[in-house]
Design an enzyme around this catalytic site. Structure first.
Site, PDB file in Angstrom:
ATOM      1  N   CYS A 120       0.826  -1.201   0.000  1.00 54.97           N
ATOM      2  CA  CYS A 120       0.000   0.000   0.000  1.00 54.97           C
ATOM      3  C   CYS A 120       0.871   1.266   0.000  1.00 54.97           C
ATOM      4  O   CYS A 120       1.507   1.573  -1.004  1.00 54.97           O
ATOM      5  CB  CYS A 120      -0.976  -0.019   1.173  1.00 54.97           C
ATOM      6  SG  CYS A 120      -2.344   1.162   0.987  1.00 54.97           S
ATOM      7  N   GLU A 143      -1.358  -8.845   3.898  1.00 52.71           N
ATOM      8  CA  GLU A 143      -1.191  -9.227   5.308  1.00 52.71           C
ATOM      9  C   GLU A 143      -2.529  -9.350   6.031  1.00 52.71           C
ATOM     10  O   GLU A 143      -2.623 -10.035   7.061  1.00 52.71           O
ATOM     11  CB  GLU A 143      -0.268  -8.229   6.027  1.00 52.71           C
ATOM     12  CG  GLU A 143      -0.891  -6.958   6.524  1.00 52.71           C
ATOM     13  CD  GLU A 143      -1.242  -5.956   5.433  1.00 52.71           C
ATOM     14  OE1 GLU A 143      -1.861  -4.917   5.749  1.00 52.71           O
ATOM     15  OE2 GLU A 143      -0.895  -6.203   4.254  1.00 52.71           O
ATOM     16  N   HIS A 145      -3.637  -5.152   0.427  1.00 54.81           N
ATOM     17  CA  HIS A 145      -3.065  -5.544   1.723  1.00 54.81           C
ATOM     18  C   HIS A 145      -3.090  -7.067   1.912  1.00 54.81           C
ATOM     19  O   HIS A 145      -4.000  -7.609   2.535  1.00 54.81           O
ATOM     20  CB  HIS A 145      -3.844  -4.888   2.862  1.00 54.81           C
ATOM     21  CG  HIS A 145      -3.518  -3.454   3.091  1.00 54.81           C
ATOM     22  ND1 HIS A 145      -2.556  -3.035   3.981  1.00 54.81           N
ATOM     23  CD2 HIS A 145      -4.022  -2.331   2.529  1.00 54.81           C
ATOM     24  CE1 HIS A 145      -2.481  -1.715   3.973  1.00 54.81           C
ATOM     25  NE2 HIS A 145      -3.367  -1.259   3.093  1.00 54.81           N
TER      26      HIS A 145
END
Length: 240
Positions: free
Chosen positions: A111, A208, A206
């Site tokens: 990001c 994660e 994202h």
């Protein structure tokens, strides 16, 4: 390396306290460190200081998400009030990126991290996707399709088409020299890129937040992506 595991520097968010401008707080979402740990690496959080030392000590760098990038870094004035940058964070992260880049160590941007890499290497950004393109990508509930380029890391791991999350209001406009697009959204937004020759890769989405025990079954589990990066860092550290 420690006990056969690579040390991954994970950039933190450093903010000034509203009640006292002399005091600062270091923040880091555990989703990043958990993903690195689950992938077999050892996460090392930064605290806004010692960029050169962190780059010397750690084997790889993960640049995390956060506030908007500073438009002056790519020669533009602030477009509107939706652009909320954090110059004090950039003042540390830019030298941090440059320190790892100078040493040729692997770097992953997520990001804001992907935007920072692009800008540092000479690229530009859309400051406000809604105002400039009419696209809404700032919604934690959105899961949208991404189209990966054949031969890319994402293509190898997840195929040509898969879903990701979407929580950003800026994005890559002009890609920096040396970088090539590896995935786009249906509108054409750059969702991922890799460097032509250096061990640098990045995602606008994202991964994660779509990994391990917080995976929500609407996208692939992106743990293999972090495993790829950790293995890349390990091989680089071992000189392979």
């Amino acid at each position: 390396m420690l006990n056969g595991k690579p040390l991954i520097c994970v950039s933190s968010d450093v903010k000034t306290m509203e009640s006292d401008s002399r005091r600062r707080i270091t923040e880091l979402h555990q989703t990043y460190t958990n993903a690195v740990f689950q992938a077999g690496g050892i996460p090392m959080a930064t605290c806004g200081v010692c960029a050169e030392e962190m780059a010397e000590f750690c084997d790889g760098l993960l640049l995390t998400g956060g506030a908007d990038m500073d438009p002056e870094l790519y020669g533009e004035e602030k477009l509107n009030d939706s652009v909320k940058s954090l110059p004090e964070r950039t003042a540390f992260e830019k030298p941090l990126f440059e320190a790892f880049l100078k040493r040729g160590k692997p770097i992953l941007g997520i990001c804001r991290g992907s935007q920072l890499i692009n800008v540092c290497l000479g690229g530009t950004l859309y400051q406000d996707l809604l105002a400039q393109k009419g696209w809404v990508h700032m919604n934690t509930e959105i899961r949208h399709e991404v189209y990966a380029e054949e031969g890319s890391v994402l293509y190898q791991l997840f195929g040509e088409r898969f879903r990701t999350n979407s929580t950003h209001h800026q994005a890559v406009k002009d890609l920096a020299p040396g970088l090539h697009v590896t995935a786009r959204s249906i509108e054409g937004i750059v969702e991922a890129y890799e460097h032509d020759t250096l061990p640098i890769l990045a995602t606008q989405f994202h991964p994660e937040r779509l990994t391990g025990n917080i995976w929500d079954d609407r996208t692939p589990d992106f743990l293999p992506f972090f495993e790829y990066f950790v293995e890349l860092v390990k091989k680089h550290a071992e000189g392979k």
